[in-house]
Each structure stands twice: as C-alpha cells, then as structure tokens.
Design an enzyme around this catalytic site. Structure first.
Site, PDB file in Angstrom:
ATOM      1  N   LYS A   1       9.157 -37.757 -58.407  1.00  0.00           N
ATOM      2  CA  LYS A   1       9.559 -36.653 -59.286  1.00  0.00           C
ATOM      3  C   LYS A   1       8.391 -36.226 -60.171  1.00  0.00           C
ATOM      4  CE  LYS A   1      14.442 -37.710 -59.134  1.00  0.00           C
ATOM      5  NZ  LYS A   1      15.320 -36.612 -58.794  1.00  0.00           N
TER       6      LYS A   1
ATOM      7  N   HIS B   1      15.557 -46.988 -59.993  1.00  0.00           N
ATOM      8  CA  HIS B   1      15.007 -45.733 -60.515  1.00  0.00           C
ATOM      9  C   HIS B   1      14.566 -45.864 -61.981  1.00  0.00           C
ATOM     10  CE1 HIS B   1      16.393 -44.252 -56.801  1.00  0.00           C
ATOM     11  NE2 HIS B   1      17.611 -43.883 -57.141  1.00  0.00           N
TER      12      HIS B   1
ATOM     13  N   GLN C   1      14.908 -34.125 -65.187  1.00  0.00           N
ATOM     14  CA  GLN C   1      15.705 -33.106 -64.493  1.00  0.00           C
ATOM     15  C   GLN C   1      16.979 -32.831 -65.259  1.00  0.00           C
ATOM     16  OE1 GLN C   1      16.099 -35.462 -60.909  1.00  0.00           O
ATOM     17  NE2 GLN C   1      18.226 -35.849 -61.315  1.00  0.00           N
TER      18      GLN C   1
ATOM     19  N   ASP D   1      11.203 -45.268 -53.590  1.00  0.00           N
ATOM     20  CA  ASP D   1      12.100 -45.081 -54.718  1.00  0.00           C
ATOM     21  C   ASP D   1      11.848 -43.636 -55.107  1.00  0.00           C
ATOM     22  OD1 ASP D   1      12.988 -44.677 -57.426  1.00  0.00           O
ATOM     23  OD2 ASP D   1      13.279 -46.838 -57.532  1.00  0.00           O
ATOM     24  N   HIS D   2      12.774 -42.748 -54.804  1.00  0.00           N
ATOM     25  CA  HIS D   2      12.417 -41.322 -54.875  1.00  0.00           C
ATOM     26  C   HIS D   2      12.125 -40.854 -56.301  1.00  0.00           C
ATOM     27  CE1 HIS D   2      16.698 -40.696 -55.752  1.00  0.00           C
ATOM     28  NE2 HIS D   2      16.451 -39.444 -56.052  1.00  0.00           N
TER      29      HIS D   2
HETATM   30  C1  BG6 Z   1      20.433 -42.267 -55.402  1.00  0.00           C
HETATM   31  C2  BG6 Z   1      21.746 -42.901 -55.727  1.00  0.00           C
HETATM   32  O1  BG6 Z   1      19.453 -43.245 -55.262  1.00  0.00           O
HETATM   33  O2  BG6 Z   1      20.068 -41.386 -56.438  1.00  0.00           O
HETATM   34  C3  BG6 Z   1      22.816 -41.838 -55.932  1.00  0.00           C
HETATM   35  O3  BG6 Z   1      22.137 -43.773 -54.679  1.00  0.00           O
HETATM   36  C4  BG6 Z   1      22.351 -40.818 -56.950  1.00  0.00           C
HETATM   37  O4  BG6 Z   1      24.038 -42.424 -56.346  1.00  0.00           O
HETATM   38  C5  BG6 Z   1      20.960 -40.315 -56.622  1.00  0.00           C
HETATM   39  O5  BG6 Z   1      23.280 -39.752 -56.938  1.00  0.00           O
HETATM   40  C6  BG6 Z   1      20.408 -39.439 -57.725  1.00  0.00           C
HETATM   41  O6  BG6 Z   1      19.218 -38.821 -57.302  1.00  0.00           O
HETATM   42  P1  BG6 Z   1      18.715 -37.515 -57.999  1.00  0.00           P
HETATM   43  O7  BG6 Z   1      17.413 -37.228 -57.369  1.00  0.00           O
HETATM   44  O8  BG6 Z   1      19.746 -36.471 -57.759  1.00  0.00           O
HETATM   45  O9  BG6 Z   1      18.593 -37.826 -59.465  1.00  0.00           O
END
Ligand code: BG6
Length: 490
Positions: A184, A242, A368, A179-180
């Site tokens: 962060k 997220h 962010q 889960d990226h």
């Molecule tokens: C992804 C979603 O997981 O996260 C996208 O599928 C979204 O729809 C993106 O744009 C947002 O990531 P970040 O890192 O730009 O906030």
C-alpha cells in the site's frame, strides 16, 4: 529480473483471490506496460473449463475498463491468457501442466522460460502444490519463483511446520510471501517520511510521543466468509499480519540501506523487543444484529455459540531505548461504521504554564481510503487577540498529487516479485516473531488454557464496543480539546 520470456501461472485461478486481486493486478500491470515482453499467463484450477469460458471469467474479474484503449488492452491480455484444469494433489496433473508450459516455451527442453507461480489457494493445498510444482513444473533453464499468501499457520507451531514443509521444496530466495499491506502506498511512504525528514526523525520516540494507534475498520461483516473467519478470527486475519507489518516499519531503526535484508533485519529486531500480548491489554468484541443487518452469530456458516472475536484492540509495548513506555494500540474490527485504516500518533502535552488545556499534536497517516497525512498543530487565531486554535497541516494526496495513479497493492507487489525484490515481502523470521507475540493470547481466546473469554457485543454499523473509549484512555490517548485554548495570563 524476469524481463523476457516469463510464464506466470496462477494456481487457484477460479477462486476469490484470483478474481478480486490477482487478475485485476496482472491486467493493471499489463495495461501500464509493466509485464515482461512476451509474457504468458496460465490459469490453473480444478474447475473444468475451456479458454472461451475462462476469458469470460477474466472479463468479469476486471472492472472499470470503459475507454477504447483499455478495451483493446483487455483483448490482448485475454489472448495471452490460457487455462489448464487439474488437481492439486496428484503429480500427473502437474506433469500435464508442465507439458503445456513446455509447449508455450516452444517445445524445447532446456529452453524453458522463467516461471512465476502464484498460489491463490486455500492453505489445505499449499504444501502439495508447492511440492508438485517443484517436482513437475520447475524450469531447468529459467528462474523460478513462488508467491504465497496468508494464512501462514494458525500459531507459532503450525507456522513453523508450514514453513519447514515449504522450505523442503523452495528456497527463501525463490519464495515471496505476500502481506498486501506492504504494497500500500502510504505504508511504503513510511520509510521516506521517517528517514528523509529531519523534523520527523527528531520527534519519533518516547520523548515526544505519548501513544500510537493503528486502526483497521471495515463496514461489512463476514458475509459469505464465515467459515474461514470463524476458524481464524480478527487477530489472525488483520492484527498479527497487516497491522504488525505497519507497526514494525513505523518503529524500526533506520536500516543501513534500502536493500531487502537490511530493511527486514531492522523489522525483526524491533519485533523481538515486543513481549507477548497480555490479557489485560486486550479488548475483544463480536458484532450483533443492528440497523437491519445480521449479527455474526446469524451467519449460517458460523457455529451458533461461537466466541470468535470480530473486533480486537490490543496494546503492545516495545522494550528498547526509543520506545520504552509508549503504548501501541492496535485495533481492528468488522461490521463497523466506516471503512478506514489509519495510523494516529499522538504527541505529548506541551509544557504547561503559559497555556492551559492546549490540544496535543497528532500526526495522522491515512492508509485508506484516500491517502492523506495531516498534522494537528496549534495556531494563533489570526486577529487582534491571542488564542491558540487546533488546526491541521493537510497533505491529502488527491489534492497534492493530481493526475497521479496510485497503484493497487497487488500491482506493486507482483511487479516486485517479477523484479526479484524481497523488500516488501515477509521473511520467515518476521512470521516467527509475530506469532510469538500473539500465540499465547490466541490460545487463551480459544479456551486452550481454560474457558474461552466471551467477547463483548457491539452493534453492526457502530464504532465498536462501547468499552473502547475507556480502553484507549487507559493508555493515555486524550481526545483533542474542542475549539480553542486560551493563554493563561498572570
Ligand atoms: C484480508 C483479510 O487480508 O484483508 C480480509 O483476510 C480483509 O478479511 C482484507 O477484508 C482487507 O484488505 P484491504 O486491502 O481491503 O484493506
């Protein structure tokens, strides 16, 4: 730790994720000297292309390399990157891939390197690929790891099925679920902010906090991803994963240690204290054409009568002694007026009496863009009179940490996977409990128990549905008093 002799295999090397995130992050790590010595990167996908074409693509994926050192590093990076094409479903393709990996190992059976498989793939092929990798490409002498990404199912049941199928081939220890948001910088800072500061720890509960908002705003619509998005919607795309990750770290109890399982145990515990989202605690929106931009339904890849929400606000409640009665408002939307992700903690009113209309304290953690923390504090206006003025104690990272490189989330996470550190990856039971919270509302939104609710329209480029202000007000959020507050004199 996968120090030496590691092969990184990116499956789905010609897809969107590989292009936008995986390759730029791998190059970033290489450039900073964080990839294992002797690393080799193998791209794998269905598209037929030779190494020259693949190198051209890599060059186009990687932006902002202007200096000579960067250019030289990019050349080196391309030299250690090669490409193999093949299908995802058939074992023969994976036998071929394995032969190639063995060639890179020096051709000796039993002398295989460690292998890190990164699945940058659509969910429809997760399972066959995981199975084929295990059966055909598993290193017998080295360590094997697999990185997978959402969507992890569409609801509780499908998530359980998916996890079960993956577990038939890969152990929990070998699996790294990304889960990226966990990569962060500001999200990683939460543990330090909360547990390394007595002042914060003391204020972190229902006695001091009135309400919390976790907000995700994006200034663009589904542009080109309408097909995927319409099947999932904003709750599955952002809230259930997220924002819930952020919420769990924000609210969990202090872990016994920084060890992955200690942290994840606490996250699961707090999530288990959250009942499923109620309909009355939910506001759904869908953007409509405005400001020269198309509405969601104008996207050709979206069904013309879709009721899929592109905006959602939901309020969650945590039933434990620390948080009983504090609303946690999670909001996410596409096609809004700005790009911003932040946590806003609004404290309670100061005891009234000597002051009138004093502004509330707020602690804002901006995830962010441009990481920052600021605390809204009332301060006496300097001068020969007494006035309380809302001011800010401001810790903007760019000013405080000059010349420090803030890593991309994917750089940080791939490095953790190489090290074998699971702390910032999602454990199976976290997924299970997060799905439990959202599955009933998702089924309702999709009309599984009657007619589907219609989201309210909001103009592309706006703050979101106009009902939003009343919604957050209902949960106790009060806009700060503008200007100043006078002391009450008797
Ligand atoms: C992804 C979603 O997981 O996260 C996208 O599928 C979204 O729809 C993106 O744009 C947002 O990531 P970040 O890192 O730009 O906030």
């Amino acid at each position: 730790e996968l120090k030496n002799n590691t092969l990184i295999v990116v499956l789905g090397a010609s897809g969107d994720l590989a292009k936008k995130k995986t390759y730029p992050a791998l190059f970033g790590l290489y450039r900073m000297g964080f990839l294992p010595t002797g690393v080799k990167i193998v791209g794998y996908a269905r598209t037929k292309m030779d190494n020259a074409e693949y190198h051209k693509r890599i060059t186009s994926y990687i932006k902002n390399v202007d200096d000579d050192d960067g250019k030289a590093k990019l050349e080196e990076f391309k030299q250690l990157s090669t490409y193999v094409s093949g299908g995802y479903e058939d074992g023969e393709s994976f036998d071929k891939l394995n032969q190639y990996l063995q060639e890179l190992d020096g051709g000796f059976q039993g002398n295989e390197r460690h292998r890190l498989f990164y699945l940058a793939l659509p969910p429809s092929v997760f399972i066959p690929v995981a199975k084929n990798l295990k059966e055909h490409c598993y290193s017998k002498a080295g360590i094997n790891r697999i990185i997978v990404e959402k969507p992890f199912g569409k609801d509780l049941e499908s998530c359980r099925e998916l996890l079960k199928s993956l577990k038939e081939h890969w152990t929990e220890d070998e699996t790294f679920r990304i889960d990226h948001y966990l990569g962060k910088e500001m999200v990683k800072n939460l543990l330090v902010l909360r547990f390394a500061n007595v002042a914060m720890g003391a204020a972190w509960d229902k006695n001091s906090i009135s309400n919390v908002q976790i907000t995700f705003k994006e200034p663009f619509g589904t542009e080109g991803r309408g097909g995927y998005f319409d099947e999932f919607g904003i709750i599955r795309d952002i809230l259930q994963n997220h924002l819930m990750q952020v919420l769990s770290i924000l609210t969990m109890e202090r872990p016994v240690s920084f060890a992955a399982e200690d942290i994840r145990d606490e996250k699961v515990k707090v999530l288990r204290a959250i009942p499923p989202v109620e309909r009355e605690d939910t506001l759904l929106g869908q953007y409509v054409a405005a400001n020269g931009k198309p509405g969601y339904l104008d996207d050709d890849t979206v069904p013309h009568n879709s009721v899929c929400p592109t905006y959602a606000a939901t309020t969650l409640w945590i039933h434990n002694p620390r948080w009983e009665g504090v609303p946690f408002i999670l909001k996410a939307g596409k096609a809004l007026n700005e790009a911003k992700v932040e946590i806003r903690i609004q404290f309670k009113d100061v005891t009234q009496g000597i002051f009138k209309d004093i502004a509330r304290n707020e602690l804002v953690l901006r995830i962010q863009p441009a990481e920052a923390m600021y605390l809204k504090l009332n301060t006496k206006t300097p001068g020969l009179y007494t006035r309380a003025l809302p001011t800010e104690m401001d810790l903007t990272y760019k000013r405080r940490f000059t010349d420090v490189y803030i890593p991309e989330a994917y750089e940080s996470l791939i490095l953790d996977a190489l090290k074998g550190d699971h702390s910032n990856f999602v454990r199976d039971d976290e997924l299970d409990v997060a799905w439990k919270i959202f599955t009933p509302i998702l089924h309702w939104i999709e009309g599984k128990n009657g007619s589907a609710p219609r989201p309210v329209g909001y103009p592309y480029g706006s703050r979101g549905p106009k009902e939003l202000d009343a919604f957050i007000h209902k949960y106790g959020y009060r806009r700060s008093a503008e200007g100043y507050s006078w002391p009450v004199t008797n």
